[in-house]
Write an enzyme that holds these catalytic residues in place. Structure first.
Site, mmCIF file in Angstrom:
data_model
loop_
_atom_site.group_PDB
_atom_site.id
_atom_site.type_symbol
_atom_site.label_atom_id
_atom_site.label_comp_id
_atom_site.label_asym_id
_atom_site.label_seq_id
_atom_site.Cartn_x
_atom_site.Cartn_y
_atom_site.Cartn_z
ATOM 1 N N GLU A 176 0.568 -1.229 -0.037
ATOM 2 C CA GLU A 176 -0.096 -0.305 0.153
ATOM 3 C C GLU A 176 0.881 0.666 -0.043
ATOM 4 O OE1 GLU A 176 -2.811 -0.602 3.312
ATOM 5 O OE2 GLU A 176 -3.930 -1.390 1.778
ATOM 6 N N GLU A 377 -6.185 -8.464 -0.638
ATOM 7 C CA GLU A 377 -6.140 -8.004 0.378
ATOM 8 C C GLU A 377 -7.538 -7.847 -0.089
ATOM 9 O OE1 GLU A 377 -4.428 -5.160 3.100
ATOM 10 O OE2 GLU A 377 -2.750 -5.926 2.714
HETATM 11 C C1 BG6 Z 1 -4.313 -3.114 4.680
HETATM 12 C C2 BG6 Z 1 -3.373 -3.516 5.464
HETATM 13 O O1 BG6 Z 1 -4.088 -1.778 4.533
HETATM 14 O O2 BG6 Z 1 -5.642 -2.865 5.647
HETATM 15 C C3 BG6 Z 1 -3.083 -4.290 6.665
HETATM 16 O O3 BG6 Z 1 -2.372 -4.070 4.474
HETATM 17 C C4 BG6 Z 1 -4.368 -4.304 7.233
HETATM 18 O O4 BG6 Z 1 -1.633 -4.141 7.064
HETATM 19 C C5 BG6 Z 1 -5.592 -4.156 6.594
HETATM 20 O O5 BG6 Z 1 -3.879 -5.080 8.732
HETATM 21 C C6 BG6 Z 1 -6.973 -4.297 6.929
HETATM 22 O O6 BG6 Z 1 -6.994 -3.351 7.956
HETATM 23 P P1 BG6 Z 1 -7.094 -3.416 9.315
HETATM 24 O O7 BG6 Z 1 -7.020 -2.464 10.106
HETATM 25 O O8 BG6 Z 1 -8.578 -3.616 9.773
HETATM 26 O O9 BG6 Z 1 -6.315 -4.379 9.792
#
Ligand code: BG6
Length: 479
Positions: A176, A377
């Protein structure tokens, strides 16, 4: 016949600082994430300059993947994973980022993780830097604000490319990277820590420093891509963007233009530099209007041109609206919040659930770049409950994933070249934004709680067998 080809890469994703724990073992140095205390949706994590006695730091033990990777990878293999995205902790390889020689113990750990994946024919997809850098570099250089980090990072990447040549085919340079376009990303992504910053959610922001640091990451990424290709011509190196899908809140041209501007600065600026090897035309005006003056060395533009990525990866959790009217109701989201959309529901953390937005996003990205895409993701952070019979009935997660997979299929039918899907936190892990364990994404439940208690045992959730069938059927069977 399934719309997903039978070499489509189904899998899941994690990051070192959110799952490994063992923060001092095997010669590991302290990374930025090790300095973050626990927090919650309503209470910000703190960033401490030293490790405070008696304070809880979620990354220090996390889910103990460091000691349990064999058991965990076996479970992923049982689901039929074709690919596993994980990151390497820079501090396991270079504890302060500045050593001349890498730490062999750290490399051996990743030898083991990679070999374990290969044993099950799981393709490792490795993020070289996922929201952590040696904290020593924050202390000495204010992180990526200093150009010194470029050389240190490239040295680190070369060690990895050489060590894992022929074993790791897919690499990502920075997780990211576009987090650096937002104040939220200053410490998380760029390692910048203003002396007055105490809380993760309220960082003292210096846009000039942030964009200078981002430029250093661009140059570092491009040099790493060139080095990786030279060391192992068969490997593929990608960018990773937190795709922030903006809709205009209304058809008022002011809203439409604002949504476009946000999309361009927050997503396309980084994508264009990494895919096309040059800053986009709109960057100049944005920098001028925000008093950002990026210092570049004469060779930088050529370096960017010579380090274009092979494929584009992104995270997608939610969409958000943009409105020129400051009075509109707001909601939160991944990296950025924005205006609430009345047509879509939201998670318990206020992230708006929008599967159709994924099809829209895939078409937006592919239409611009025309290189293979991976969704690295996606997922629903939710509270899970262990029932009396010890099962975890996470139908809400299954529904979320099913709807998103349906839209991936639609995008493939549209003609998008989508080659992989790795839902986030395939095994429960620490939340990056809040430090919580309660915000769970996994197919595998981990008995670990927000106060640090829990025996760390693993349990399959209902979604485990569901996802196994999805993979087995190449995305045909989604019931
Ligand atoms: C992304 C990141 O922004 O979202 C992860 O690459 C992160 O590291 C994921 O865990 C989900 O976000 P969160 O804040 O729910 O953990």
């Amino acid at each position: 016949m399934s719309v997903f080809s039978n070499n489509f890469l189904w899998g899941g994703a994690v990051a070192a600082n959110q799952c490994e724990g063992a923060f001092k073992e095997g010669g590991k140095g302290l990374s930025g994430s090790d300095m973050c205390t626990g927090g919650s949706h309503t209470k910000s994590k703190r960033i401490t300059r030293t490790i405070e006695e008696g304070t809880f730091y979620p990354s220090h033990e996390a889910i103990d993947f460091y000691h349990r990777y064999k058991e965990d990878i076996a479970l992923l293999a049982e689901m039929g994973f074709k690919v596993f995205r994980f990151s390497i902790a820079w501090t396991r390889i270079f504890p302060t980022g500045q050593e001349d020689l890498p730490n062999e113990d750290g490399l051996v750990f990743y030898d083991n993780v990679i070999n374990e994946c290969l044993k099950y024919n799981i393709e490792p997809l490795v993020t070289i830097s996922h929201y952590e850098m040696p904290f020593a570099l924050t202390e000495k250089y204010n992180g990526w604000a200093s150009r010194e980090c470029i050389e240190l990072y490239v040295k680190y990447t070369k060690v990895l490319f050489k060590r894992y040549k022929g074993k790791v085919k897919y690499w990502l340079t920075f997780n990211e990277i576009n987090a650096g376009t937002l104040p939220f990303g200053a410490f998380l992504s760029l390692g910048i820590l203003n002396k007055d910053t105490k809380e993760f959610m309220r960082q003292v922001d210096e846009p000039q420093l942030r964009f200078q640091a981002l430029h250093h990451q661009f140059v570092a990424s491009a040099l790493a891509v060139a080095a990786g290709h030279e060391i192992d011509p068969s490997c593929k190196i990608g960018c990773m963007i937190a795709y922030m899908t903006f809709y205009p809140y209304t058809c008022n041209p002011d809203d439409v233009l604002l949504a476009q501007r946000k999309r361009d600065i927050q997503n396309n600026l980084c994508g264009d530099v990494q895919v096309f090897g040059e800053y986009p035309y709109f960057a100049k005006r944005y920098f001028e209007e925000n008093n950002i003056n990026i210092h570049m060395e004469p060779e930088d533009l050529e370096i960017l041109k010579n380090g274009c990525v092979d494929y584009y990866t992104f995270s997608y959790y939610m969409s958000i609206c943009a409105s020129a009217d400051p009075g509109q109701a707001q909601t939160s989201g991944n990296l950025t919040g924005g205006v609430k959309n009345p047509y879509v529901p939201a998670s318990d953390w206020g992230w708006q659930i929008d599967p159709l937005g994924l099809r829209y996003t895939l078409n937006e990205i592919y239409g611009r770049y025309r290189i293979p895409l991976m969704i690295v993701e996606n997922g629903l952070g939710a509270y899970d409950k262990i029932e009396e019979d010890k099962t975890i009935q996470d139908d809400y997660r299954i529904d979320y994933l099913r709807e998103h997979i349906v839209q991936m299929g639609e995008a493939i039918k549209d003609g998008v070249d989508l080659i992989a899907y790795t839902p986030w936190g395939c095994i429960d892990l620490v939340s990056a934004s809040t430090g919580e364990m309660a915000k769970r994404y996994g197919f595998i439940y981990v008995e670990k709680y927000d106060d640090g208690t829990g025996d760390l045992s693993r349990k399959k959730k209902k979604s485990f067998n569901w996802y196994k069938k999805v993979i087995e059927s190449d995305g045909e069977c989604l019931d």
